[in-house]
Design a protein around this motif. Structure first.
Motif, PDB file in Angstrom:
ATOM      1  N   ALA A  84       0.816  -1.217   0.000  1.00 24.21           N
ATOM      2  CA  ALA A  84       0.000   0.000   0.000  1.00 24.21           C
ATOM      3  C   ALA A  84       0.852   1.270   0.000  1.00 24.21           C
ATOM      4  O   ALA A  84       0.311   2.370   0.029  1.00 24.21           O
ATOM      5  N   GLU A  85       2.188   1.112  -0.031  1.00 15.97           N
ATOM      6  CA  GLU A  85       3.060   2.300   0.046  1.00 15.97           C
ATOM      7  C   GLU A  85       3.833   2.532  -1.249  1.00 15.97           C
ATOM      8  O   GLU A  85       4.724   3.383  -1.298  1.00 15.97           O
ATOM      9  N   ARG A  86       3.465   1.779  -2.295  1.00 16.44           N
ATOM     10  CA  ARG A  86       4.235   1.862  -3.544  1.00 16.44           C
ATOM     11  C   ARG A  86       4.220   3.270  -4.120  1.00 16.44           C
ATOM     12  O   ARG A  86       5.220   3.765  -4.631  1.00 16.44           O
ATOM     13  N   ASP A  87       3.066   3.952  -3.996  1.00 16.64           N
ATOM     14  CA  ASP A  87       2.937   5.316  -4.543  1.00 16.64           C
ATOM     15  C   ASP A  87       3.946   6.267  -3.914  1.00 16.64           C
ATOM     16  O   ASP A  87       4.442   7.175  -4.554  1.00 16.64           O
ATOM     17  N   VAL A  88       4.198   6.073  -2.613  1.00 17.74           N
ATOM     18  CA  VAL A  88       5.118   6.974  -1.906  1.00 17.74           C
ATOM     19  C   VAL A  88       6.500   6.906  -2.565  1.00 17.74           C
ATOM     20  O   VAL A  88       7.133   7.919  -2.840  1.00 17.74           O
ATOM     21  N   LEU A  89       6.954   5.703  -2.857  1.00 12.68           N
ATOM     22  CA  LEU A  89       8.283   5.536  -3.467  1.00 12.68           C
ATOM     23  C   LEU A  89       8.309   6.123  -4.878  1.00 12.68           C
ATOM     24  O   LEU A  89       9.289   6.750  -5.278  1.00 12.68           O
ATOM     25  N   MET A  90       7.210   5.928  -5.605  1.00 19.73           N
ATOM     26  CA  MET A  90       7.190   6.423  -6.987  1.00 19.73           C
ATOM     27  C   MET A  90       7.245   7.949  -7.006  1.00 19.73           C
ATOM     28  O   MET A  90       7.732   8.540  -7.952  1.00 19.73           O
ATOM     29  N   ARG A  91       6.763   8.593  -5.932  1.00 16.96           N
ATOM     30  CA  ARG A  91       6.850  10.067  -5.851  1.00 16.96           C
ATOM     31  C   ARG A  91       8.255  10.517  -5.448  1.00 16.96           C
ATOM     32  O   ARG A  91       8.541  11.687  -5.442  1.00 16.96           O
ATOM     33  N   HIS A  92       9.123   9.567  -5.065  1.00 17.78           N
ATOM     34  CA  HIS A  92      10.448   9.944  -4.570  1.00 17.78           C
ATOM     35  C   HIS A  92      11.580   9.366  -5.401  1.00 17.78           C
ATOM     36  O   HIS A  92      12.581   8.883  -4.856  1.00 17.78           O
ATOM     37  N   ASN A  93      11.402   9.395  -6.725  1.00 23.23           N
ATOM     38  CA  ASN A  93      12.529   9.022  -7.573  1.00 23.23           C
ATOM     39  C   ASN A  93      12.975   7.564  -7.461  1.00 23.23           C
ATOM     40  O   ASN A  93      14.171   7.269  -7.552  1.00 23.23           O
ATOM     41  N   TYR A  94      12.022   6.685  -7.221  1.00 20.26           N
ATOM     42  CA  TYR A  94      12.342   5.254  -7.231  1.00 20.26           C
ATOM     43  C   TYR A  94      11.552   4.585  -8.348  1.00 20.26           C
ATOM     44  O   TYR A  94      10.435   5.005  -8.665  1.00 20.26           O
ATOM     45  N   ARG A  95      12.115   3.541  -8.948  1.00 14.54           N
ATOM     46  CA  ARG A  95      11.347   2.776  -9.944  1.00 14.54           C
ATOM     47  C   ARG A  95      11.168   1.361  -9.431  1.00 14.54           C
ATOM     48  O   ARG A  95      12.077   0.784  -8.794  1.00 14.54           O
ATOM     49  N   GLU A  96       9.964   0.823  -9.697  1.00 15.20           N
ATOM     50  CA  GLU A  96       9.664  -0.534  -9.233  1.00 15.20           C
ATOM     51  C   GLU A  96      10.316  -1.523 -10.194  1.00 15.20           C
ATOM     52  O   GLU A  96      10.124  -1.422 -11.403  1.00 15.20           O
ATOM     53  N   VAL A  97      11.083  -2.473  -9.671  1.00 13.09           N
ATOM     54  CA  VAL A  97      11.863  -3.326 -10.569  1.00 13.09           C
ATOM     55  C   VAL A  97      11.026  -4.424 -11.215  1.00 13.09           C
ATOM     56  O   VAL A  97      11.400  -4.978 -12.243  1.00 13.09           O
ATOM     57  N   PHE A  98       9.876  -4.742 -10.629  1.00 17.23           N
ATOM     58  CA  PHE A  98       8.987  -5.769 -11.174  1.00 17.23           C
ATOM     59  C   PHE A  98       7.587  -5.288 -10.827  1.00 17.23           C
ATOM     60  O   PHE A  98       7.341  -4.927  -9.667  1.00 17.23           O
ATOM     61  N   PRO A  99       6.642  -5.247 -11.803  1.00 16.51           N
ATOM     62  CA  PRO A  99       5.333  -4.636 -11.541  1.00 16.51           C
ATOM     63  C   PRO A  99       4.663  -5.178 -10.265  1.00 16.51           C
ATOM     64  O   PRO A  99       4.638  -6.391 -10.057  1.00 16.51           O
TER      65      PRO A  99
END
Ligand SMILES: C[S@@+](CC[C@H](N)C(=O)[O-])C[C@H]1O[C@@H](n2cnc3c(N)ncnc32)[C@H](O)[C@@H]1O
Length: 277
Positions: A251-266
């Motif tokens: 439930a926190e994936r959005d937070v990382l995406m707002r901070h210059n991180y990319r998800e390595v696997f969907p």
């Protein structure tokens, strides 16, 4: 301009010296409403008076903000991607660069289930084709009661629902009513108390300099306001090696995406920092 704290938050600061304004407003309000119901106070005003007159209530209110819900292999997709892709690739990279050990920080370990799940995956990798591989997990939490439980490693059967039977038999003993983590699984783990908002410390002192291949910082960001989420991400991000991985809760994936991180696997909640420039 700093937002004005609610009267209850101000009173908690006066009585207990804890600034609860870092918590997300809706989470704080839900916790307050729950305490109002549980103390039969009906209104916020009458709860304020109750808090003023009952010594123990400040402690109960603060306890209600410390959510420690956790589980073994809590997010199955995250753990499947870790097991099948991420950890083997770290092993390979470290072997190529002659790095001595895999270093992991389990940064809000609660009662230890997350940490032992990671240790099981690493031990299994080691017992596969990688007997020369070494690893160390630094497991921390702000709550000393949780850290002691984690160190103890004793769980009721229901807590092991997500652990398959082979793993239960290999890594736990059952001396009485509870399952105990075997000493050999604890050997590469260092448990300690650590507050992610510490102004003095950038990483767990036992790790000396951080330098982590992987940091798991899962299921706590959403309890905090964005400025405080940023502080936590700065701290954990600064401790990662280049190309290191940061894991959050689903439930926190959005937070990382707002901070210059990319998800390595969907959908995996496993991230790498996007290199700047
Ligand atoms: C909901 S549990 C999540 C546990 C585990 N990471 C998981 O995903 O299952 C949240 C944990 O974060 C810890 N925590 C909250 N704020 C913290 C902080 N500022 N520093 C360190 N730990 C914190 C709490 O004590 C609690 O054990």
């Amino acid at each position: 301009m700093k937002e004005k704290n609610s009267p209850v938050s101000e009173l908690i600061l006066q009585l207990r010296g804890v600034d609860v304004s870092k918590y997300d407003d809706s989470f704080l309000n839900k916790s307050l409403q729950k305490r109002i119901r549980e103390t039969h106070c009906i209104t916020e005003e009458s709860y304020y008076n109750y808090l003023e007159q009952n010594n123990k209530e400040g402690e109960y209110f603060l306890d209600s903000l410390n959510i420690s819900y956790t589980g073994f292999f809590r997010n199955p997709l995250t753990f499947a991607v870790l097991e099948g892709i991420i950890l083997p690739s770290i092993v390979l990279k470290n072997a190529n660069t002659k790095r001595k050990e895999i270093r992991i920080w389990s940064a809000a370990c609660a009662a230890g289930q997350e940490t032992y799940s990671l240790a099981i995956l690493l031990e299994e990798l080691k017992n596969g084709d990688n007997e020369k591989m070494n690893f160390r997990i630094f497991a921390t939490d702000q709550d000393d009661v949780q850290v002691n439980e984690a160190r103890d490693g004793k769980y009721f059967a229901a807590a092991l629902n997500n652990v398959n039977l082979k793993r239960v038999n290999q890594w736990f003993t059952k001396p009485g009513d509870t399952y105990s983590v075997k000493q050999e699984l604890k050997m590469n783990i260092d448990f300690s108390v650590f507050d992610l908002f510490s102004e003095q410390l950038g990483c767990p002192p036992a790790s000396i300099f951080g330098d982590f291949d992987l940091v798991v910082c899962a299921n706590l960001l959403f309890y905090y306001k964005p400025d405080y989420q940023k502080k936590i991400l700065e701290k954990t991000g600064n401790c990662l090696v280049n190309d290191g991985y940061l894991i959050t809760g689903e439930a926190e994936r959005d937070v990382l995406m707002r901070h210059n991180y990319r998800e390595v696997f969907p959908q995996s909640a496993i991230f790498q920092k996007i290199a700047c420039g």
